[in-house]
Write a protein that holds these residues in place. Sequence first.
Motif: not given
Length: 796
Positions: A541-546, A660-669, A691-694
Amino acid sequence: MSLSACPAYPASKLDADIGNYIVSNPNGDFRKVIMTDNRWQVFYHLSPWAAALLSWYPFRKDSSLLQIGGGFGALTGMLCERCGMVTVLECDAYRAECIKRRWREKSELQVLHGNISSLPSHSVYDYIVIIVSSDSLEPVFSKQGYVSLLAKAKTFLANDGKLLFAVSNRLGIQYLCGIPDLSTGVPFDGPNNYPTGVAIPSLSKTELLDVLKQAGFPTVKLYYPFPDHLLPQMIYTDEYPPGQELFERLYVYQVNQDSLVIDIYKLYEQFVSNGLILFFANSFLAECSNGGGSQVLYSAVSAERKKEESFSTVIFKDGTVEKRPLYTEGIKGLKRLSENLRELKARGIPVISYRLENGRLVMPKVPAPTLSNYLRKLVTYDTDGFIQCLDKLYQYILQSSEQVPSEKNALLELAPHANWGPILAKAYLEMIPVNCFYINGDFLFFDQEFVKHNYPAKYIMFRAIHDVYMFAPQTENYVSYRKMQERYGLTDLWPFFLQEENSFQEQLHQNKMYQQFYKWLSCDTKNILRNGRLLLMNKKSEQINLNSTERIFAAVEGIEDKKIVLFGAGRMMDHYIRKYGTSYPPVFVVDNDESKWNTEKLGFPIKSPQALYELTPGKYRVIICAGVYPEIAKQLEEMGIKDFRIYVRTFDEMLENIEVRHNPKKKYNIGYVTGVFDLFHIGHLNILRKSKERCKHLIAGVLTDELVEHDKGQRPFIPFKERLAIVEQIKYVDEAIPVDFHNTDKLEAWKQLRYDCHFSGTDHEEEWYWLKKQLQTLGSNMEFFSLYRKNQFDYT
């Protein structure tokens, strides 16, 4: 000369601010500063609390003293008052200049800029003081570094001299409960024995004694400052350990509770009752000598009071107790205390024997429990005896003074028709269980400092009952406090007495002046429970979207078999070598300072940056080890060097357990956006909506009035509480939090919130370029929205 004209430069903006405060308040009155600037370091350096560490110590008046590392002079003035000649050795030139300015009227003071090696070899001092604090500027790197420092200091100590060394305990209660480490800022780093290294380590009790032994001190006496050595209130020893009285006088402050997982007060209770408290004390004060320590067993210091009411109470081995004023203004208060005891004795009240001697009140040590400690135990097995003791106390209160007509009651206006009971001409407010001993069925009163004229006797009894149930809440399990209220006719008067007591305590402890400190005393139980649950969360849950390719501040990540060249031969290089010198050593170092070329440091050759052209691209990595990394990064880019990373010690320590992990949906937690949100308008709504949309969960940080005034010079039009309430009601906002001096830094906020993206307007894009890189290295990100489109809802 103003500090701006001083040839020395401050190490940080914080240092610059403190220096300017010193210059702007030449009379040394920092009350307004402490009330308006809520930063911990400002409080430590400018309030009188820090001096309590040694204000009780029996220095010889004609002695010479060396203070190694003076900071901004928090203790220097007090040391000058108690010694004949004081020399302060400060390695930072700017701080040294600040000490000179702050204490310029002290003729017995000499301030030197340099380190211990710069002292004349013939120098000899009766006392040497070394205090390790959170912002000490001289790195030690290891326990062995302490040995070298102390051994060198010993060579300047007189044969019968004393070296006083204060340091944090890495196994201290505060660290076991989750408070961030004093040096690294990382929770549990000390108990884990600093797995990634640290510049200025804390020491366990065993380690401290070993360090002092290696430094050559045959005799060591340990003192235990509580709650710590930075803002101490009580000093204990092995011969006089803390008991239950600790909780009646101790203020346990917690500046940063974000990582707290245990209630510190509860752990204190367990450690005291099981005899473990000294091993897990938050700090140590070691008195080192060639033989024979001071005769002090214990001291309590009331540094939070006004000068005329500030005292230290010191218990000596010979059975004497001395109450000493911390300031010359306190002599008047000491005489008043003596007069109060004399008058009480004249009315048949048993009081401790005493004498005024050389500006001190000297009393015998009484080998008996205080009445509060006795009652705490008595109520568990003899409730009738408990009540009889309080009845006896009330009789002494009534006996302590003549009574006056009820119409003279100073509190009459609060409730004109209430039954106030007997009104005392002189009400001795300290005739309460904490200020009397229980000896063979009778009481012995002491420390009767405060008197109110024409006050109800019931008010003193209220104070007694209130203290008993506040400091020993388990008493309620045996005797209801409501029963005691009814017994002494306090039920209807309780709210009025409570109001009066709050007013008295606010004045006594200067609550308005020290309002920020008293905020640090609160313990957020919900936060503790939340932190405990967070420990159970899946690490993913703390992994990264980058993408890891953006982690420019991960200095050695993916290094493989590449050669390493360090750019920068300053202190940051020292930190790098300390941490990575064995695993990832450089082949050489480059630096823009020509005077360093063709020399060596720590065994590594230093060359011109031109030497980088001689290396084969793709076979090496340049790691920037300098605070001016933006300029060096630009220099490397202009040289055509693409593979470089940046090493920043404090930042590097944050990366240890980040995946670190990549999030292909580009939707941040978790998203985070900050602002003043004053006079809320459509632009504010737009950035919150976008901001809320992202992100799935949006946290909005609202800047406090004090922070806005500090940064912009004026307070917002709408008060903070109202601005926070407005933002909380916006449907796009999932959580609204205050942003003050402790979390205004974006990286500090990330450590607390672990947000996946920080949103802001494009007007900050250039300013926060490197901050974005740091966040990307951590696995977070920054996105910038244009706020000035013709169509206000079009951000694409």
